[in-house]
Write a protein that holds these residues in place. Structure first.
Motif, PDB file in Angstrom:
ATOM      1  N   ARG A  76       0.916  -1.260   0.071  1.00 57.74           N
ATOM      2  CA  ARG A  76      -0.050  -0.009  -0.074  1.00 57.74           C
ATOM      3  C   ARG A  76       0.826   1.120  -0.032  1.00 57.74           C
ATOM      4  O   ARG A  76       0.569   2.225  -0.620  1.00 57.74           O
ATOM      5  CB  ARG A  76      -0.835   0.117   1.244  1.00 57.74           C
ATOM      6  CG  ARG A  76      -1.895   1.046   1.421  1.00 57.74           C
ATOM      7  CD  ARG A  76      -2.868   1.075   2.669  1.00 57.74           C
ATOM      8  NE  ARG A  76      -3.793   2.026   2.740  1.00 57.74           N
ATOM      9  CZ  ARG A  76      -5.190   1.687   2.421  1.00 57.74           C
ATOM     10  NH1 ARG A  76      -5.353   0.377   2.068  1.00 57.74           N
ATOM     11  NH2 ARG A  76      -5.929   2.419   2.532  1.00 57.74           N
ATOM     12  N   MET A  77       1.902   1.198   0.703  1.00 56.04           N
ATOM     13  CA  MET A  77       2.946   2.298   0.740  1.00 56.04           C
ATOM     14  C   MET A  77       3.513   2.494  -0.335  1.00 56.04           C
ATOM     15  O   MET A  77       3.744   3.868  -1.129  1.00 56.04           O
ATOM     16  CB  MET A  77       3.880   2.213   1.878  1.00 56.04           C
ATOM     17  CG  MET A  77       5.112   3.073   2.294  1.00 56.04           C
ATOM     18  SD  MET A  77       4.220   4.727   2.672  1.00 56.04           S
ATOM     19  CE  MET A  77       4.234   4.460   4.393  1.00 56.04           C
ATOM     20  N   ALA A  78       4.162   1.554  -1.085  1.00 57.04           N
ATOM     21  CA  ALA A  78       4.964   1.572  -2.296  1.00 57.04           C
ATOM     22  C   ALA A  78       3.702   2.093  -3.511  1.00 57.04           C
ATOM     23  O   ALA A  78       4.276   3.018  -4.385  1.00 57.04           O
ATOM     24  CB  ALA A  78       5.288   0.144  -2.660  1.00 57.04           C
ATOM     25  N   GLU A  79       2.713   1.582  -3.550  1.00 56.65           N
ATOM     26  CA  GLU A  79       1.566   2.112  -4.602  1.00 56.65           C
ATOM     27  C   GLU A  79       1.551   3.578  -4.419  1.00 56.65           C
ATOM     28  O   GLU A  79       1.300   4.338  -5.308  1.00 56.65           O
ATOM     29  CB  GLU A  79       0.514   1.290  -4.675  1.00 56.65           C
ATOM     30  CG  GLU A  79       0.754  -0.261  -4.938  1.00 56.65           C
ATOM     31  CD  GLU A  79      -0.590  -1.013  -4.859  1.00 56.65           C
ATOM     32  OE1 GLU A  79      -1.556  -0.594  -4.284  1.00 56.65           O
ATOM     33  OE2 GLU A  79      -0.684  -2.350  -5.143  1.00 56.65           O
ATOM     34  N   ALA A 132       1.411  -4.566  13.088  1.00 52.98           N
ATOM     35  CA  ALA A 132       0.696  -3.398  13.791  1.00 52.98           C
ATOM     36  C   ALA A 132       0.426  -2.038  12.786  1.00 52.98           C
ATOM     37  O   ALA A 132      -0.429  -1.094  13.413  1.00 52.98           O
ATOM     38  CB  ALA A 132       1.312  -3.166  15.090  1.00 52.98           C
ATOM     39  N   THR A 133       1.149  -2.021  11.896  1.00 54.97           N
ATOM     40  CA  THR A 133       0.930  -0.942  10.803  1.00 54.97           C
ATOM     41  C   THR A 133      -0.586  -1.054  10.486  1.00 54.97           C
ATOM     42  O   THR A 133      -1.228  -1.999  10.024  1.00 54.97           O
ATOM     43  CB  THR A 133       1.903  -1.225   9.620  1.00 54.97           C
ATOM     44  OG1 THR A 133       3.087  -1.130  10.078  1.00 54.97           O
ATOM     45  CG2 THR A 133       1.743  -0.090   8.901  1.00 54.97           C
ATOM     46  N   THR A 134      -1.146   0.222  10.481  1.00 48.41           N
ATOM     47  CA  THR A 134      -2.633   0.242  10.090  1.00 48.41           C
ATOM     48  C   THR A 134      -2.569   0.826   8.612  1.00 48.41           C
ATOM     49  O   THR A 134      -1.944   1.944   8.359  1.00 48.41           O
ATOM     50  CB  THR A 134      -3.409   0.929  10.913  1.00 48.41           C
ATOM     51  OG1 THR A 134      -2.993   2.387  10.794  1.00 48.41           O
ATOM     52  CG2 THR A 134      -3.234   0.458  12.210  1.00 48.41           C
ATOM     53  N   PRO A 135      -3.906   0.896   7.863  1.00 47.43           N
ATOM     54  CA  PRO A 135      -3.900   1.395   6.379  1.00 47.43           C
ATOM     55  C   PRO A 135      -4.017   3.086   6.830  1.00 47.43           C
ATOM     56  O   PRO A 135      -3.568   3.897   5.799  1.00 47.43           O
ATOM     57  CB  PRO A 135      -5.215   0.864   6.079  1.00 47.43           C
ATOM     58  CG  PRO A 135      -5.441  -0.486   6.591  1.00 47.43           C
ATOM     59  CD  PRO A 135      -4.737  -0.235   7.945  1.00 47.43           C
ATOM     60  N   GLU A 136      -4.539   3.282   8.034  1.00 48.28           N
ATOM     61  CA  GLU A 136      -4.448   4.761   8.351  1.00 48.28           C
ATOM     62  C   GLU A 136      -3.287   5.399   8.419  1.00 48.28           C
ATOM     63  O   GLU A 136      -3.000   6.634   8.039  1.00 48.28           O
ATOM     64  CB  GLU A 136      -5.496   5.055   9.459  1.00 48.28           C
ATOM     65  CG  GLU A 136      -6.807   4.671   9.482  1.00 48.28           C
ATOM     66  CD  GLU A 136      -7.315   3.242   9.369  1.00 48.28           C
ATOM     67  OE1 GLU A 136      -8.442   2.787   8.774  1.00 48.28           O
ATOM     68  OE2 GLU A 136      -6.532   2.552   9.964  1.00 48.28           O
ATOM     69  N   PHE A 138       0.795   8.973   6.233  1.00 50.27           N
ATOM     70  CA  PHE A 138       2.035   9.339   5.872  1.00 50.27           C
ATOM     71  C   PHE A 138       2.086  10.006   4.381  1.00 50.27           C
ATOM     72  O   PHE A 138       2.483  10.762   3.894  1.00 50.27           O
ATOM     73  CB  PHE A 138       3.122   8.144   5.658  1.00 50.27           C
ATOM     74  CG  PHE A 138       4.351   8.218   5.470  1.00 50.27           C
ATOM     75  CD1 PHE A 138       5.296   8.375   6.309  1.00 50.27           C
ATOM     76  CD2 PHE A 138       4.867   7.919   4.031  1.00 50.27           C
ATOM     77  CE1 PHE A 138       6.717   8.438   5.813  1.00 50.27           C
ATOM     78  CE2 PHE A 138       5.977   8.302   3.445  1.00 50.27           C
ATOM     79  CZ  PHE A 138       7.076   8.332   4.749  1.00 50.27           C
ATOM     80  N   LEU A 139       1.367   9.220   3.400  1.00 48.82           N
ATOM     81  CA  LEU A 139       1.109   9.790   2.133  1.00 48.82           C
ATOM     82  C   LEU A 139       0.599  10.881   1.893  1.00 48.82           C
ATOM     83  O   LEU A 139       0.755  11.759   1.023  1.00 48.82           O
ATOM     84  CB  LEU A 139       0.270   8.663   1.368  1.00 48.82           C
ATOM     85  CG  LEU A 139       1.092   7.230   1.127  1.00 48.82           C
ATOM     86  CD1 LEU A 139       0.151   6.057   0.560  1.00 48.82           C
ATOM     87  CD2 LEU A 139       2.059   7.054   0.353  1.00 48.82           C
TER      88      LEU A 139
END
Length: 340
Positions: free
Chosen positions: A270-273, A325-329, A334-335
């Motif tokens: 998700r982060m990379a995209e 523990a990383t969340t989509p939120e 960050f993005l």
């Protein structure tokens, strides 16, 4: 927005429950307790074999150094990638534990040893030449320090070449779960079936409090007594080992460790995209739970000022590590800061 490391994440609640359950009554010390002995059946199921032995430690550095010291003599060497954890992040522990063994550093793209570089290094080994420091071990890392994964075919190929030259094969699996999820391989396929003799199986980064397992497969089991002796001598024989074993039981039950690795990998994807949508280039193709972003100094400053935590990496990239523990939120926040 903490993407500093997967070791920054808390322990999974199931691990804490398991520790509490193990915290009753009196038990034998130094690994002969009921919980540690019971763990064998769980490991046999995960790795689909009974032909192994194991030892528990609290850190990956201890596991790697102990494992390698059993197979690399003081007059020998370990072949590994120049960017491997044992080479750049363990303060000389493998050399110290082996009593002077060297690390022969090999190159290759994306944190993986190049096939030509390995062939050349293996061809140079000469145990009869007194001036040589001959290699005794090939050490691979999966995931690599660049977040890339060796395939089963690659591990099998490299292991076969190493064995043909008389080397033992070690796999640093601090993020093994992430590598298995990325490649679709099973634990057995990526370890003993691929020719790995000794595996340092990490669960800490995946969601444990602090639990690493040294697994000796096949003939490597002959080193178990030496491993125990070296663990005792170096202060890595936990008196209350049941608390390490309890963590492992919790993580391995019902494929929890793989579920947590899957989530971490998905957050990294998700982060990379999201970064790519904003025109940010990546230093390596993300395959696991790490993203290496080529951010400008201005972008790094804005993100740090907004409270984001991450570290610079080799080649001018910034390492962003996702965990169970990383969340989509968090990723989206960050993005969002980066987008402005």
């Amino acid at each position: 927005m903490n993407f500093s490391s997967d070791t920054s994440a808390p322990a999974h609640p199931n691990v804490l429950k398991a520790l509490s359950a193990a915290n009753t009554g009196l038990e034998a010390s130094y690994g002969i307790d009921v919980v540690t002995q019971r763990l064998r059946a769980r490991l046999a199921d995960v790795f689909n074999t009974d032909d192994f032995d194991y030892w528990l430690t609290a850190s990956g550095t201890a596991s790697n150094a102990l494992a390698l010291s059993c197979f690399c003599p003081p007059t020998g060497a370990v072949l590994c990638h120049a960017g491997a954890h044992i080479a750049v992040d363990e303060r000389g522990a493998p050399e110290f534990f082996s009593g002077g063994g060297k690390l022969h550093l090999l190159r290759g793209p994306d944190g993986k040893i190049g096939a030509a570089q390995l062939d050349e290094a293996l061809a140079r080994i000469n145990h009869d030449f007194v001036h040589e420091t001959p290699a005794h071990v090939l050490s691979l890392t999966n995931l690599t320090e660049n977040g890339t994964a060796y395939s089963v075919a690659e591990v099998s190929d490299y292991a076969a070449k190493a064995h043909a030259t008389g080397l033992v094969v070690h796999l640093d699996g601090a993020r093994l779960g992430n590598a298995l999820v990325a490649t679709g391989a099973s634990a057995a396929e990526m370890s003993w079936k691929a020719g790995v003799d000794v595996l340092t199986f990490g669960l800490t980064k995946t969601g444990a409090m602090g639990c690493e397992i040294i697994l000796l497969f096949g003939e490597a089991r002959q080193k178990k007594r030496e491993l125990e002796a070296r663990a005792k001598r170096s202060g890595h024989m936990p008196p209350k080992m049941r608390y390490l074993a309890a963590q492992a039981e919790a993580m391995l039950a019902d494929r929890l460790w793989l579920d947590l690795a899957t989530h971490a990998n998905e957050m990294a994807r998700r982060m990379a995209e999201g970064l790519r949508r904003q025109g940010v280039d990546l230093a390596f193709e993300p395959q696991g739970n790490e993203v290496f972003a080529l951010l400008s100094e201005a972008q790094v400053s804005v993100l740090h000022n907004a409270g984001a935590v991450f570290y610079p990496w080799m080649g001018g990239s910034q390492r962003l590590v996702c965990s169970w523990a990383t969340t989509p939120e968090e990723v989206d926040a960050f993005l969002g800061v980066l987008k402005g």
